[in-house]
Design a protein around this motif. Structure first.
Motif, PDB file in Angstrom:
ATOM      1  N   UNK A  86       1.233  -0.589  -0.340  1.00 26.88           N
ATOM      2  CA  UNK A  86       0.337   0.086  -0.085  1.00 26.88           C
ATOM      3  C   UNK A  86       1.230   1.341   0.320  1.00 26.88           C
ATOM      4  N   UNK A  87       2.313   1.617   0.374  1.00 27.09           N
ATOM      5  CA  UNK A  87       3.306   1.942   0.559  1.00 27.09           C
ATOM      6  C   UNK A  87       3.870   2.264  -0.580  1.00 27.09           C
ATOM      7  N   UNK A  88       3.479   1.409  -1.312  1.00 27.54           N
ATOM      8  CA  UNK A  88       4.889   2.123  -2.284  1.00 27.54           C
ATOM      9  C   UNK A  88       4.486   2.832  -3.280  1.00 27.54           C
ATOM     10  N   UNK A  89       5.071   3.295  -4.010  1.00 28.55           N
ATOM     11  CA  UNK A  89       5.070   3.994  -5.004  1.00 28.55           C
ATOM     12  C   UNK A  89       5.615   3.905  -6.261  1.00 28.55           C
ATOM     13  N   UNK A  90       4.679   3.063  -6.715  1.00 29.20           N
ATOM     14  CA  UNK A  90       3.739   2.799  -8.325  1.00 29.20           C
ATOM     15  C   UNK A  90       5.183   3.562  -9.569  1.00 29.20           C
ATOM     16  N   UNK A  91       4.669   5.053  -9.257  1.00 28.11           N
ATOM     17  CA  UNK A  91       5.747   5.636 -10.370  1.00 28.11           C
ATOM     18  C   UNK A  91       7.112   5.020 -10.688  1.00 28.11           C
ATOM     19  N   UNK A  92       7.546   4.351  -9.475  1.00 26.34           N
ATOM     20  CA  UNK A  92       9.535   3.875  -9.418  1.00 26.34           C
ATOM     21  C   UNK A  92       9.107   3.097 -10.758  1.00 26.34           C
ATOM     22  N   UNK A  93       7.824   2.011 -10.540  1.00 26.55           N
ATOM     23  CA  UNK A  93       8.101   1.164 -12.194  1.00 26.55           C
ATOM     24  C   UNK A  93       8.788   1.920 -13.268  1.00 26.55           C
ATOM     25  N   UNK A  94       8.028   2.532 -13.107  1.00 24.59           N
ATOM     26  CA  UNK A  94       7.775   3.626 -14.760  1.00 24.59           C
ATOM     27  C   UNK A  94       8.780   4.194 -14.935  1.00 24.59           C
ATOM     28  N   UNK A  95       9.306   4.758 -13.891  1.00 25.29           N
ATOM     29  CA  UNK A  95      10.904   5.839 -13.954  1.00 25.29           C
ATOM     30  C   UNK A  95      11.597   4.187 -14.187  1.00 25.29           C
ATOM     31  N   UNK A  96      11.529   2.906 -13.801  1.00 24.96           N
ATOM     32  CA  UNK A  96      12.755   1.967 -13.762  1.00 24.96           C
ATOM     33  C   UNK A  96      12.513   2.087 -15.826  1.00 24.96           C
ATOM     34  N   UNK A  97      11.813   1.999 -16.097  1.00 27.82           N
ATOM     35  CA  UNK A  97      10.905   1.302 -17.424  1.00 27.82           C
ATOM     36  C   UNK A  97      11.313   2.284 -18.538  1.00 27.82           C
ATOM     37  N   UNK A  98      11.227   3.914 -17.985  1.00 29.67           N
ATOM     38  CA  UNK A  98      11.848   4.665 -18.548  1.00 29.67           C
ATOM     39  C   UNK A  98      13.635   4.504 -19.023  1.00 29.67           C
ATOM     40  N   UNK A 158      14.590   2.426 -19.213  1.00 26.39           N
ATOM     41  CA  UNK A 158      15.451   1.064 -20.133  1.00 26.39           C
ATOM     42  C   UNK A 158      15.315  -0.466 -19.145  1.00 26.39           C
ATOM     43  N   UNK A 159      15.041  -0.319 -18.464  1.00 27.50           N
ATOM     44  CA  UNK A 159      14.428  -1.803 -17.173  1.00 27.50           C
ATOM     45  C   UNK A 159      12.905  -3.009 -17.997  1.00 27.50           C
ATOM     46  N   UNK A 160      13.401  -4.010 -18.425  1.00 21.55           N
ATOM     47  CA  UNK A 160      12.489  -4.525 -18.621  1.00 21.55           C
ATOM     48  C   UNK A 160      11.030  -4.528 -17.614  1.00 21.55           C
ATOM     49  N   UNK A 161      10.004  -5.223 -17.505  1.00 19.77           N
ATOM     50  CA  UNK A 161       8.587  -5.186 -16.436  1.00 19.77           C
ATOM     51  C   UNK A 161       9.262  -5.957 -15.421  1.00 19.77           C
ATOM     52  N   UNK A 162      10.251  -7.177 -15.888  1.00 19.28           N
ATOM     53  CA  UNK A 162       9.876  -8.031 -14.769  1.00 19.28           C
ATOM     54  C   UNK A 162      11.095  -7.483 -14.118  1.00 19.28           C
ATOM     55  N   UNK A 163      12.208  -7.130 -14.634  1.00 18.64           N
ATOM     56  CA  UNK A 163      13.545  -6.715 -13.565  1.00 18.64           C
ATOM     57  C   UNK A 163      13.115  -6.103 -13.203  1.00 18.64           C
ATOM     58  N   UNK A 164      12.019  -4.634 -13.279  1.00 15.26           N
ATOM     59  CA  UNK A 164      11.818  -3.807 -13.012  1.00 15.26           C
ATOM     60  C   UNK A 164      10.988  -3.844 -10.705  1.00 15.26           C
ATOM     61  N   UNK A 165      10.294  -4.785 -11.459  1.00 17.19           N
ATOM     62  CA  UNK A 165       9.445  -5.473 -10.416  1.00 17.19           C
ATOM     63  C   UNK A 165      10.621  -6.502  -9.828  1.00 17.19           C
ATOM     64  N   UNK A 166      11.478  -7.506 -10.127  1.00 16.04           N
ATOM     65  CA  UNK A 166      11.868  -7.947  -9.076  1.00 16.04           C
ATOM     66  C   UNK A 166      13.547  -7.196  -8.000  1.00 16.04           C
ATOM     67  N   UNK A 167      13.843  -6.026  -9.268  1.00 16.30           N
ATOM     68  CA  UNK A 167      14.958  -5.210  -8.581  1.00 16.30           C
ATOM     69  C   UNK A 167      13.930  -3.964  -7.822  1.00 16.30           C
ATOM     70  N   UNK A 168      12.937  -3.473  -8.304  1.00 17.50           N
ATOM     71  CA  UNK A 168      12.667  -2.377  -7.186  1.00 17.50           C
ATOM     72  C   UNK A 168      11.307  -2.431  -6.386  1.00 17.50           C
ATOM     73  N   UNK A 169      10.299  -3.499  -7.009  1.00 17.06           N
ATOM     74  CA  UNK A 169       8.704  -3.290  -5.933  1.00 17.06           C
ATOM     75  C   UNK A 169       9.192  -4.638  -4.774  1.00 17.06           C
ATOM     76  N   UNK A 170       9.818  -5.993  -5.333  1.00 19.19           N
ATOM     77  CA  UNK A 170      10.128  -6.981  -4.201  1.00 19.19           C
ATOM     78  C   UNK A 170      10.973  -6.293  -2.679  1.00 19.19           C
ATOM     79  N   UNK A 171      11.981  -5.482  -3.274  1.00 19.59           N
ATOM     80  CA  UNK A 171      12.519  -5.185  -2.037  1.00 19.59           C
ATOM     81  C   UNK A 171      11.907  -4.325  -1.132  1.00 19.59           C
ATOM     82  N   UNK A 172      11.165  -3.068  -1.505  1.00 21.35           N
ATOM     83  CA  UNK A 172      10.752  -2.700  -1.028  1.00 21.35           C
ATOM     84  C   UNK A 172       9.461  -3.503   0.088  1.00 21.35           C
ATOM     85  N   UNK A 173       9.084  -4.434  -0.623  1.00 21.72           N
ATOM     86  CA  UNK A 173       7.764  -5.119   0.201  1.00 21.72           C
ATOM     87  C   UNK A 173       8.164  -6.252   0.775  1.00 21.72           C
ATOM     88  N   UNK A 174       9.809  -6.177   0.184  1.00 19.29           N
ATOM     89  CA  UNK A 174      10.500  -7.193   1.810  1.00 19.29           C
ATOM     90  C   UNK A 174       9.597  -8.211   3.092  1.00 19.29           C
TER      91      UNK A 174
END
Lengths: 286, 390, 306
Positions: free
Chosen positions: C197-209, C211-227
């Motif tokens: 709930x507290x995760x900032x989803x714009x970070x995923x877009x920033x990552x894709x901007x 050049x990251x692939x969606x799954x890379x963004x997911x793995x390296x940005x989302x997962x650590x923060x919701x660990x």
């Protein structure tokens, strides 16, 4: 489920997105629907069985009738059990959330030297089977504290295994909390108390709410610990689980259905009240 | 600016002031609502608690509240209402599931209960442990309605008196569906017949299941076995395991399995065939195995030190009357020890049903091995765990 | 350079410390007092008795005799059934935890990302409300659904996938698995929701901007923060499952017994000393597990890391 996908004004959607985003969103939507169906499938059958005529709830459907609702309404012990269950569940949710949230703060920020060990200690009650906790508490309450058993001892018993959930979930949320917000609040002149009330608590409120929900869920169907800590009272799960010799009748399905409808009505009602209140506030200006 | 509503991304940043103000308003009102409901919750809870804790003789006209721990089929609502009216005694029921759990509870709780129901050989155990008192049941007028045999069970007789007021009984029977079980069974052996693999259900009571196997193996007393008898029972248990579909938690499951025919053979108390038929299932047959069976008979016991146990005799005087016992039989369908009630049932036209349930043959209890605590309880549980564990 | 929360050099903060906590002293620990009292009175003290009892003996009259011995403990290790069942329970718990996470994560992701705030709460409540009905009744319903003559079999036969009813789904380990995932899903969902709930989803877009692939963004940005949420969800599922006995009884048939079933059999036969010993062994083992892995349990303050 149309409202799950109604278009929101999403500024992010105007940003360049990956080509996977749109189909992913629909796949996720399908998954959410599938999950909800999975969760409600047994409920549908549970409700169905309350209308079935035979004394033994289950398939096949012999005849549809409201007979069991009448029987349930006249079963004063069953109704007393429902009342007691609700009282206990509400009290447990309130206390567990309060105690657990309060305990989470020192755990995360108190600079305790062995915070990990304390956290493991707080987790221990949920490792043990309920029957052990129940018997242990019975012996302790009676032989050491010489307490008379009542709903109070039941609430105490439920607190043991619900509070750890609240502590864990609030602590987890608190741990990733950006402290710069508090510093900003202090910069702007807020006292620690004000910062707590206006900054921290609102931001961890999803965790607190989740903890409260978990506590209610755990307490409302707990019967093993209840059996050993209850006095001459009865709760709904106790009533149901002790029907060993002759089994439950669809009365209990009827009661469960009514409770379900009442809960849904209550939640919808409070949601409506909230929305009306908010509208009034907005109209009122400030 | 802190902004946590309206914006679903929880973004930390500032939006334009208008949305922000609205957000803060709705945030405040939501928080106020949550605070209010939390406070209300607390008030409701504690108010309810206070009300709940003042159990017992509130109100002028009641003589007191009688605390009874029992199974749900020992009473029915109208009966308790009648007692409340006639004798001005309010009844508070605590549900009982298993003898051993009730025993553990009473051991600790003592005087908080006034009366407790118990099976067969558990009754003398309660007495030995000083948990109950013996008394002369013939003091009660209503005792005359009992079968004479019920007033005279040797295991319940002590010099100080009788250990409990007799209520009901049942042997454990085997039930089978003749559609699938073509040769008429007459022995416990049918449970071990590989022809019926996966189509047998038994109740989840480890000590009892071991006792069934012991009965088949010919043990004299399945609750006080010798080591060899226990070993034999354990071997039979190993043969039983693959034949079982499941161990049922409640009678409901046994009946349901017989109705939908996933089970063809089951163990149960008297009355199962009725419930299966009523639930839309086929006609099933019951029998008592030739090696003999186990069974229970229960009684209402006076708890020592019970605060309201002076109410026990007036309570039973009304509760055990023939009309109530007859009504109880009609509802739950198993034999009871009240002879006058049998006559009432015959008058009401239930003779066939009563006879089918052996109501007028209380001497049957002497043919069953009575359930109770014994020296081989621990051994039985060990054996059961070793067979049914992973 | 700013320092992590609260602590400064030699007690003198270089930046403003968290205003909600007094900077030193026992006042900081005050809010934990009710919890500590509850833990002591309701758990530690009663369990101390159980610990003592576990070294005693239950005699044939079901009385606890202070005949100090460790037989209750050695039985766990000498009779192979118990170790095997315990291992099986751990595997089942791990499997259910994995499945529960796999089911809850997409669900919560969808909820937080694509559903409005107000409706999120509604959906969460919709997830939880079924669990406020009697568990026994719900499992009876599962028996009716998964059983040989049950709804699932009938549906599969109607479609033509099955020719005759299958006993695959219930009264075995599979049935236990399905129902355990069902029972523990809301715990995983609530824990993950609180974190997502507290995760900032714009970070995923920033990552894709970038050049990251969606799954890379997911793995390296989302997962650590919701660990923290993932770990909490794991604890909420894995640990209570080790104490589960009702589900295996109802849908496990004769092969589905888990370790708690065996322990409960002791208590139900008034063998309190034996039951206490086994339960304590399980608790000690789980505690040891948590201690060994505490490094992974410790959640870094990801956001404050500079």
């Amino acid at each position: 489920m149309w409202w799950l996908v109604s278009r929101q004004i999403d500024a992010l959607e105007t940003m360049p997105v990956s080509p996977y985003a749109r189909p992913t969103r629909w796949v996720l939507w399908l998954w959410a629907v599938a999950v909800l169906v999975f969760l409600y499938l047994p409920i549908a059958f549970l409700v169905l069985f309350s209308f079935n005529e035979p004394r033994t709830p289950g398939l096949p459907i012999v005849n549809l009738t409201l007979h069991w609702y009448e029987v349930a309404a006249g079963n004063s012990l069953l109704l007393e059990a429902v009342k007691n269950s609700i009282i206990v569940a509400v009290a447990v949710a309130f206390l567990a959330t309060l105690i657990g949230t309060m305990a989470a703060f020192p755990l995360v920020r108190g600079g305790i030297r062995h915070a990990d060990s304390v956290r493991i200690l707080a987790t221990m009650p949920i490792m043990l089977p309920g029957i052990l906790l129940g018997i242990a508490m019975l012996i302790f309450f009676r032989r050491v504290l010489d307490l008379e058993l009542s709903l109070l001892t039941v609430i105490a018993g439920h607190l043991v295994f619900t509070t750890p959930f609240v502590v864990l979930i609030v602590a987890a949320r608190l741990q990733g909390f950006d402290q710069r917000l508090e510093w900003a609040a202090a910069d702007l002149g807020a006292s620690p108390r004000q910062a707590l009330r206006h900054v921290i608590l609102p931001l961890i409120s999803p965790a607190i709410a989740a903890g409260a929900l978990i506590s209610v869920t755990l307490s409302i169907d707990e019967f093993i610990i209840t059996f050993f800590t209850v006095g001459p009272q009865v709760t709904l799960p106790l009533y149901i689980y002790t029907q060993i010799k002759f089994g439950v009748t669809p009365e209990v399905n009827a009661v469960a259905t009514v409770l379900l409808l009442a809960t849904v009505a209550l939640l919808f009602g409070s949601g409506l009240v909230l929305r009306a209140g908010r509208r009034l506030l907005r109209q009122g200006g400030r | 600016m802190v902004n946590d509503s309206g914006d679903r991304h929880g973004r930390i940043g500032s939006e334009d002031i208008g949305m922000d103000q609205m957000a803060r308003n709705s945030n405040l009102s939501r928080r106020r609502f949550l605070q209010a409901s939390a406070a209300m919750g607390g008030v409701v809870a504690f108010g309810g608690l206070a009300a709940a804790c003042t159990t017992g003789g509130g109100g002028g006209s009641t003589k007191g509240t009688f605390n009874w721990m029992t199974w749900s089929d020992h009473y029915y609502d109208e009966q308790l209402a009648a007692i409340a009216k006639d004798q001005e005694i309010k009844t508070s029921i605590t549900e009982l599931a298993d003898n051993s759990e009730g025993y553990t509870k009473v051991k600790e709780v003592g005087g908080q209960l006034d009366m407790i129901s118990g099976d067969a050989l558990w009754v003398p155990k309660y007495f030995e442990d000083g948990l109950i008192e013996a008394w002369d049941i013939n003091e009660l007028e209503v005792a005359k309605q009992l079968y004479s045999i019920a007033r005279d069970f040797s295991i319940w007789k002590k010099p100080e008196g009788y250990l409990g007021y007799p209520f009901g009984w049942s042997p454990v029977q085997l039930y089978y569906n003749p559609k699938y079980v073509t040769t008429t069974p007459d022995s416990w052996e049918v449970l071990l017949d590989p022809k019926y693999k996966g189509h047998i259900v038994v109740e989840n009571q480890p000590v009892e299941i071991v006792a069934y196997m012991a009965k088949f193996a010919g043990a004299k007393d399945p609750y006080n076995m010798t080591d060899e008898e226990l070993a034999q029972a354990k071997d039979l248990l190993t043969l039983l395991k693959p034949n079982l579909l499941k161990l049922t938690q409640q009678n409901t499951e046994t009946i349901t399995s017989l109705i939908n025919e996933e089970a063809w053979i089951a163990t149960g108390n008297l009355g199962a065939e009725e419930r299966v038929k009523e639930g839309g299932g086929a006609e099933i047959m019951g029998f008592t195995p030739k090696e003999g069976t186990v069974g229970w008979m229960d009684a209402e016991m006076l708890v020592k030190g019970g605060k309201n146990n002076s109410l026990l005799k007036p309570f039973l005087e009304v509760a055990e009357q023939a009309e109530h016992i007859a009504e109880n039989f009609i509802r739950y369908g198993r034999p009871l020890f009240n002879e006058s009630a049998y006559k009432l049932l015959v008058d009401k036209g239930h003779k066939d049903r009563a006879d089918r349930f052996l109501y007028n043959k209380p001497e049957t209890v002497n043919t069953m091995t009575l359930k109770g605590p014994g020296s081989s309880t621990q051994g039985a549980i060990d054996a059961f765990n070793e067979v049914f564990g992973a | 350079m700013s320092l992590p929360s609260g602590v400064g050099l030699k007690g003198v903060p270089l930046v403003q410390p968290g205003p909600a906590a007094p900077s030193r002293g026992l006042g900081r620990l005050a809010p934990a007092v009710p919890g500590a009292i509850a833990l002591f009175l309701l758990f530690l003290a009663p369990m101390a008795f159980m610990l003592v009892f576990s070294f005693w003996r239950t005699d044939v009259d079901f009385n606890l005799v202070p005949d100090w011995n460790i037989n209750n403990y050695t039985k766990f290790f000498t009779v192979p059934t118990y170790l095997r069942t315990f291992l099986k329970t751990m595997l089942m718990a791990a499997a259910v935890t994995a499945a529960g996470l796999a089911a809850a994560l997409p669900f919560c992701y969808f909820l937080v990302r694509y559903v409005s705030r107000r409706r999120q709460r509604l959906v969460l409540l919709a997830v939880i409300v079924p669990f406020w009905t009697s568990y026994l009744l719900r499992v009876y319903a599962w028996q009716a659904i998964l059983g040989e003559r049950g709804a699932l079999n009938q549906a599969l036969q109607a479609i033509g996938i099955l020719d005759e009813p299958s006993r695959l789904f219930v009264y075995n380990d599979i049935g236990v698995f399905i129902v355990l995932v069902y029972v523990y899903f809301p715990f995983a969902a609530l824990a993950l929701y609180a974190a997502l709930e507290k995760f900032d989803f714009s970070q995923l877009h920033a990552a894709q901007d970038l050049g990251a692939r969606p799954d890379q963004a997911f793995r390296h940005i989302l997962v650590p923060q919701i660990r923290s949420g993932i770990i909490t969800a794991c604890i909420f599922m894995f640990i209570p499952i080790l104490g589960e006995f009702l589900t295996p009884t109802l849908v496990g048939g004769v092969q589905g017994s888990l370790i708690a079933n065996l322990v409960v059999n002791f208590f139900r036969g008034a063998q309190i000393a034996q039951g206490a010993a086994f339960a304590i062994i399980i608790a000690v083992f789980v505690t040891a597990l948590l201690v060994v892995f505490r490094k992974y349990l410790r959640i870094e303050d990801v956001v404050a890391r500079e």
